[in-house]
Scaffold this active site. Sequence first.
Site, mmCIF file in Angstrom:
data_model
loop_
_atom_site.group_PDB
_atom_site.id
_atom_site.type_symbol
_atom_site.label_atom_id
_atom_site.label_comp_id
_atom_site.label_asym_id
_atom_site.label_seq_id
_atom_site.Cartn_x
_atom_site.Cartn_y
_atom_site.Cartn_z
ATOM 1 N N THR A 1 1.314 3.657 2.459
ATOM 2 C CA THR A 1 1.860 3.854 3.706
ATOM 3 C C THR A 1 3.004 2.772 3.575
ATOM 4 O O THR A 1 4.174 3.490 3.902
ATOM 5 C CB THR A 1 0.920 3.729 4.944
ATOM 6 O OG1 THR A 1 -0.206 4.479 4.387
ATOM 7 C CG2 THR A 1 1.541 4.203 5.932
ATOM 8 N N ALA B 1 -2.839 -0.307 6.833
ATOM 9 C CA ALA B 1 -4.279 -0.720 7.115
ATOM 10 C C ALA B 1 -5.320 0.213 6.650
ATOM 11 O O ALA B 1 -5.223 1.218 6.621
ATOM 12 C CB ALA B 1 -4.462 -1.012 8.682
ATOM 13 N N ASP B 2 -6.630 -0.262 6.390
ATOM 14 C CA ASP B 2 -7.477 0.786 5.956
ATOM 15 C C ASP B 2 -8.335 1.273 7.251
ATOM 16 O O ASP B 2 -8.793 2.405 7.223
ATOM 17 C CB ASP B 2 -8.345 -0.125 5.102
ATOM 18 C CG ASP B 2 -7.857 -0.660 3.845
ATOM 19 O OD1 ASP B 2 -7.450 0.120 3.208
ATOM 20 O OD2 ASP B 2 -7.626 -1.743 3.723
ATOM 21 N N GLY C 1 0.595 -1.185 0.075
ATOM 22 C CA GLY C 1 -0.088 0.044 -0.077
ATOM 23 C C GLY C 1 0.810 1.292 0.078
ATOM 24 O O GLY C 1 2.131 1.142 -0.002
ATOM 25 N N GLY D 1 -6.798 -4.714 3.235
ATOM 26 C CA GLY D 1 -7.105 -5.547 1.877
ATOM 27 C C GLY D 1 -7.633 -4.447 0.656
ATOM 28 O O GLY D 1 -7.983 -4.820 -0.469
ATOM 29 N N GLY D 2 -7.730 -3.005 1.131
ATOM 30 C CA GLY D 2 -7.791 -2.052 0.208
ATOM 31 C C GLY D 2 -6.916 -2.264 -1.038
ATOM 32 O O GLY D 2 -7.336 -1.860 -2.182
ATOM 33 N N GLU E 1 -0.731 -10.656 3.213
ATOM 34 C CA GLU E 1 -0.354 -9.848 4.460
ATOM 35 C C GLU E 1 -0.782 -10.701 5.602
ATOM 36 O O GLU E 1 -0.113 -10.476 6.751
ATOM 37 C CB GLU E 1 -1.357 -8.486 4.137
ATOM 38 C CG GLU E 1 -0.684 -7.687 3.504
ATOM 39 C CD GLU E 1 -1.741 -6.521 3.075
ATOM 40 O OE1 GLU E 1 -0.953 -5.360 2.410
ATOM 41 O OE2 GLU E 1 -2.918 -6.485 3.110
ATOM 42 N N LYS F 1 -7.297 7.057 9.929
ATOM 43 C CA LYS F 1 -7.784 5.509 9.968
ATOM 44 C C LYS F 1 -8.007 4.932 11.305
ATOM 45 O O LYS F 1 -8.502 3.733 11.224
ATOM 46 C CB LYS F 1 -6.578 4.931 9.391
ATOM 47 C CG LYS F 1 -5.842 5.025 7.802
ATOM 48 C CD LYS F 1 -6.601 4.429 6.803
ATOM 49 C CE LYS F 1 -6.009 4.708 5.558
ATOM 50 N NZ LYS F 1 -4.711 4.047 5.283
HETATM 51 C C1 5RP Z 1 -3.254 -3.616 0.989
HETATM 52 C C2 5RP Z 1 -3.515 -3.299 2.549
HETATM 53 C C3 5RP Z 1 -3.072 -1.761 2.862
HETATM 54 O O1 5RP Z 1 -2.278 -1.772 3.960
HETATM 55 C C4 5RP Z 1 -4.256 -0.860 3.154
HETATM 56 O O2 5RP Z 1 -5.094 -0.949 1.972
HETATM 57 C C5 5RP Z 1 -3.811 0.600 3.413
HETATM 58 O O3 5RP Z 1 -3.202 1.302 2.195
HETATM 59 P P1 5RP Z 1 -2.791 2.768 2.118
HETATM 60 O O4 5RP Z 1 -1.572 2.761 3.004
HETATM 61 O O5 5RP Z 1 -2.468 2.747 0.824
HETATM 62 O O6 5RP Z 1 -3.950 3.659 2.519
HETATM 63 O O7 5RP Z 1 -4.156 -3.587 3.399
HETATM 64 O O8 5RP Z 1 -3.984 -4.886 0.797
#
Ligand code: 5RP
Length: 261
Positions: free
Chosen positions: A36, A91-92, A34, A103-104, A111, A129
């Site tokens: 982050t 994380a989302d 992701g 899982g976004g 993961e 978040k």
């Molecule tokens: C990927 C994830 C990511 O950690 C989650 O979607 C956060 O992404 P981002 O840091 O781009 O906001 O779970 O499957």
Amino acid sequence: MAADLSPIEKAKFAASKRAVDFVTDGMKVGLGTGSTAAWMVRCLADRVREEGLKLTCVATSTRTADLARSLGLTVVALEEARWLDLTIDGADEADGQLSLIKGGGAALLQEKIVATASDRMIVIADAAKQVHALGAFPLPVEVIPFGWIATARLIEEHLAAQDVLGHDIRLRMNGDRPLRTDENNYILDLHLKRIGNPRALALMLNQIAGVVENGLFIDICDTLVLGHPDGRVEVIADDGARSEGRVDIAASANIFSDLGD
Ligand code: 5RP
């Protein structure tokens, strides 16, 4: 330059920079997926360059493996590393018990495997978040493509007995085709609005044939590192202990120049 980053990117960077302080020489480290986690990989590669740390990394997606290798990190398969000291991932959503929706980025399966094969999981995120109750973010569920419509129907039927507010289920698309995960599966996004009992929901989902894994991470995250745009960072442990610090974002010009700006 750091000044060109949006407030949210500054917050993600601050959390990432603080989180890599937990990495020490010789560790085996799981690398999340992701935007982050990508900051975290850059911060980690920076420490390896500056301090000569010897690390063995395991990535949670091909995207992350490619980024980590391009920055000079050593990436091996989980089978080779066998067990990890620490995984750092995004994380989302994260609630007060450090339960997560992930899982976004469609990488939830690898993961979860990598995080649960680690002595410790640190989650990095911008402070927005953190939520009181999970579920505003749609819950990703990885399913086998074979019979996915029947799987979605079974999930919908079982949702009726769960403490959730919404029941809408959507197949995640990539343009005009279903998105495929690194394991070649599909993702169903469950628009639940509010999840009253994440543990019960996670157990229910994983009992349905066709479900490979769900994006609820319960009792997996040990530490949550929340970044703010001004460089402030909160570190929250799973026993509720909190500490606060600050990252000097402007002092990290070398990482931003690596991005070509
Ligand atoms: C990927 C994830 C990511 O950690 C989650 O979607 C956060 O992404 P981002 O840091 O781009 O906001 O779970 O499957």
